[in-house]
Design an enzyme around this catalytic site. Structure first.
Site, PDB file in Angstrom:
ATOM      1  N   ASP A 328       0.836  -1.193   0.000  1.00 17.94           N
ATOM      2  CA  ASP A 328       0.000   0.000   0.000  1.00 17.94           C
ATOM      3  C   ASP A 328       0.879   1.255   0.000  1.00 17.94           C
ATOM      4  OD1 ASP A 328      -2.728   1.241   0.447  1.00 17.94           O
ATOM      5  OD2 ASP A 328      -1.714   1.949   2.251  1.00 17.94           O
ATOM      6  N   GLU A 365       1.480  -0.522  -5.044  1.00 19.01           N
ATOM      7  CA  GLU A 365       0.648   0.623  -5.382  1.00 19.01           C
ATOM      8  C   GLU A 365       1.627   1.781  -5.538  1.00 19.01           C
ATOM      9  OE1 GLU A 365      -3.413   2.683  -3.711  1.00 19.01           O
ATOM     10  OE2 GLU A 365      -1.801   2.315  -2.260  1.00 19.01           O
TER      11      GLU A 365
END
Length: 687
Positions: A328, A365
């Site tokens: 993330d 990401e």
């Protein structure tokens, strides 16, 4: 010695936290700034009662340690840490703190968590990791609880738990729809933000980690929670084992960029109280340098923070047998001492160099919210990147452009950008991994689900308690003429076809496809595009399907089958415009007249029909050849099938105009004209 190990040569890999050696237990804790660290052994029945207090001694590189015979399996413990005052420090020796490398943490109250010494022994029964090649991967992003919470085929005590992930009912669904990797939203131990709890909500998605080694207890069965941390670990391992037994990998969404301690006004649970100055990025005045939007950012300019993440990944890879990770806000993980993104960052190098991760999927990401945060295409080749350009381009072609044509008579875009995405986004991920350097998706947990993407023009997030201010306003969605539910049957048909087009575009494009759990069944969140705090039927996978939802699931299952059966739909390298071989596919683009696309075609926003021919040659002389026709105009159109050297016959495999897959075995020939319905796709085998 790996790069990771060289970061902290005084401590061998796996030696931080608690380690057991015969009758002795040793604890090692990092704090550069503390003046004292105390290990508190706690009473099992009265966790506020300290049975024994053991002072830790400071050693090299800020590593504090102690060895004691009472530190053994089953021992409950916490840390107390003291240190100097100052703008960058938050020491409070009255608090019990979570030890960062703890493998088990129990919640004693809303504010207090204690650690437990565990060994995690488990029988894997000889089941190995599937080690699925990247080109065969079909990723299914799901919530560990939401995937099974609504499945009435499961016993009540299993629904929404780790045990349910490995249940035959769940596995049967995953195998039926053709996905072979479940990407679980965060399952490392997390804490909900105080403002959510005050409003009767929780952080459902889980992007608020407080310990990077402990499985989140809430996803275990009540029986496992009652039995204790060892049972919770065993339950999760059992689920992973059974998924592996059925050829399904487990990818974990990991949140190493920030912690649940939040900003300067947040509560202290662990890192802040152990060494706020070292774990978090701050300026000299103690102001957090937040590139995550969550109040704090871990300091990856600190080698000990890098080492902690490597050790966490090694633990989940080796001990828990996890197959891969989705990082993330990964740009934060690769920010250097100047807080700038560095593609050669020690953490990225350490992941590359670590032998334990050689077969592990690494997905990033590739952005955060800080200055210079958008880094799509800039991570090392080892990492497959979420391709937001793919998401945006495909949404525009099938949704925004159609809305523009309805409202103004003209489309905004032609087929050039879409073709680039279909071919693997070489403008973004042009490295040795080829198109497998990108993860293609239309939706994810964050944003509209697929049904809502074609049913709502604007977000409807009032249930989140923030007066609809939260969530993105830039969705490239299109409601097809009516906002939300209650639309006419004609509009609902248009929406269903749009969903089929979007799913097929993901699965028929070069790159790693990812879909969000529920999109294969037409799940709705009632227009909520930021359902991070909704633990309800809004976010759970729906298991009671309408006929149209069943048709959609059958279509998705058929599309994944086509992808499996046709290697040319999942290339390992970028296509070549001249020849086909075992190493690369032949790729040609044709217009609606069956002719090679001209420069004028490529730059014409009203040229909305294109055919992609791809061919793969095999060592035995056989070949796999397909023609994918895409028609992005709401008016029907005649398309001429191109004349291709060495081929003359076409066989229809799938038409997106059909509500459910129908095998027609229709034969067509080069030069034939085919009628395409408005906004549709047609896949043909070329013989």
């Amino acid at each position: 010695m790996s790069t990771a190990e060289s970061l902290a040569p005084a401590i061998q890999a796996g030696q931080m936290g608690v380690t057991l050696n015969g009758d002795l237990g040793t604890i090692r804790v990092y704090s550069e700034t503390a003046s004292s660290i105390e290990l508190c052994l706690l009473d099992t029945d009265d966790p506020r009662s300290v049975v024994k207090s053991i002072p830790l001694q400071r050693g090299d590189q800020g590593i504090w340690s102690a060895t004691d015979s009472d530190l053994k399996l089953g021992t409950k413990y916490a840390l107390r840490v003291d240190g100097p005052e100052g703008p960058r420090n938050r020491f409070n020796d009255s608090l019990f703190l979570i030890e960062p490398y703890a493998k088990a943490v129990v919640r004693e109250s809303a504010r207090e968590y204690h650690c437990v010494v565990v060994d995690g022994k488990f029988d894997w029964q000889g089941v190995a990791k599937p080690n699925i090649p990247l080109d065969e991967l079909v990723v299914y992003e799901a919530h560990a609880r939401g995937l099974t919470r609504g499945n009435k085929a499961l016993p009540d005590d299993l629904r929404g738990t780790y045990a349910a992930l490995g249940h035959e009912s769940t596995i049967a669904h995953l195998k039926k729809i053709g996905v072979n990797a479940v990407e679980l939203l965060p399952i490392q131990m997390l804490i909900s933000e105080p403002h959510l709890l005050k409003n009767g909500l929780i952080n459902y998605w889980g992007y608020n980690t407080i310990n990077f080694f402990t499985p989140h207890h809430r996803y275990a069965t009540a029986a496992a929670i009652q039995a204790g941390p060892e049972a919770i670990i065993a339950e999760l391992k059992t689920a992973i084992r059974e998924l592996h037994r059925n050829g399904i990998e487990v990818i974990m969404d990991v949140v190493y960029n920030h912690t649940a301690e939040g900003g300067a006004g947040g509560l202290t649970y662990s890192y802040r109280g152990i060494d706020n100055s070292s774990y978090y990025r701050q300026d000299d005045n103690g102001h957090y340098q937040d590139t995550t939007g969550c109040g704090n950012s871990l300091n990856f300019a600190n080698p000990q923070v890098v080492q902690m993440v490597i050790e966490s990944l090694r633990y989940w890879t080796e001990e828990m047998q996890v197959d891969g990770y989705r990082f993330d806000l990964a740009t934060t993980l690769a920010r250097n001492e100047a807080n700038h993104f560095d593609p050669n960052h020690p953490l990225l190098r350490a992941i590359n160099d670590e032998p334990a991760f050689a077969a592990t999927k690494m997905i990033v990401e590739p952005w955060d919210v800080g200055l210079g945060g958008w880094q799509t295409g800039n991570f090392p080749d080892r990492f497959s990147e979420w391709n937001d350009r793919f998401r945006d381009s495909v949404r525009r072609f099938w949704l925004s452009d159609i809305a523009a044509a309805r409202n103004g008579g003209n489309h905004w875009n032609g087929v050039a950008d879409l073709a680039t995405r279909l071919a693997g986004s070489r403008d973004i991920v042009d490295g040795p991994s080829g198109p497998l350097g990108g993860v293609n998706f239309i939706t994810a947990h964050d944003g509209f689900c697929l049904h809502d993407l074609v049913s709502y023009n604007v977000k409807h997030n009032n249930a989140n308690g923030e007066s609809n201010r939260d969530g993105s306003n830039n969705n490239s969605s299109f409601n097809h003429g009516h906002e939300g539910e209650g639309a006419s049957e004609e509009i609902r048909m248009q929406r269903r076809k749009a969903v089929r087009n979007l799913l097929a575009t993901v699965l028929f494009s070069a790159g790693i496809p990812m879909i969000t759990s529920g999109d294969e069944r037409g799940k709705t969140q009632n227009g909520n595009n930021n359902a991070y705090c909704q633990d309800s039927v809004m976010t759970w996978l729906n298991w009671d399907l309408t006929r149209h939802q069943q048709d959609l699931e059958d279509t998705f299952s058929y599309l994944t089958k086509l992808r499996r059966e046709n290697p040319v739909l999942r290339p390992k390298s970028f296509g070549d415009f001249n020849t086909a071989s075992e190493d690369h596919d032949l790729l040609k683009w044709y217009n609606a007249a069956g002719e090679i696309m001209s420069e004028e075609n490529w730059h014409d926003p009203e040229c909305r029909t294109i055919s992609r021919f791809t061919e793969r040659l095999f060592g035995d002389g056989s070949k796999n050849s397909l023609l994918l026709i895409i028609h992005g105009n709401e008016s029907s159109s005649l398309v001429t099938l191109p004349k291709i050297d060495g081929s003359s016959e076409y066989e229809e495999l799938w038409n997106s105009a059909q509500e459910a897959p129908t095998i027609t075995a229709r034969k067509l020939y080069a030069g034939d004209q085919v009628q395409l319905s408005g906004t549709s796709m047609l896949l043909l085998r070329v013989n």
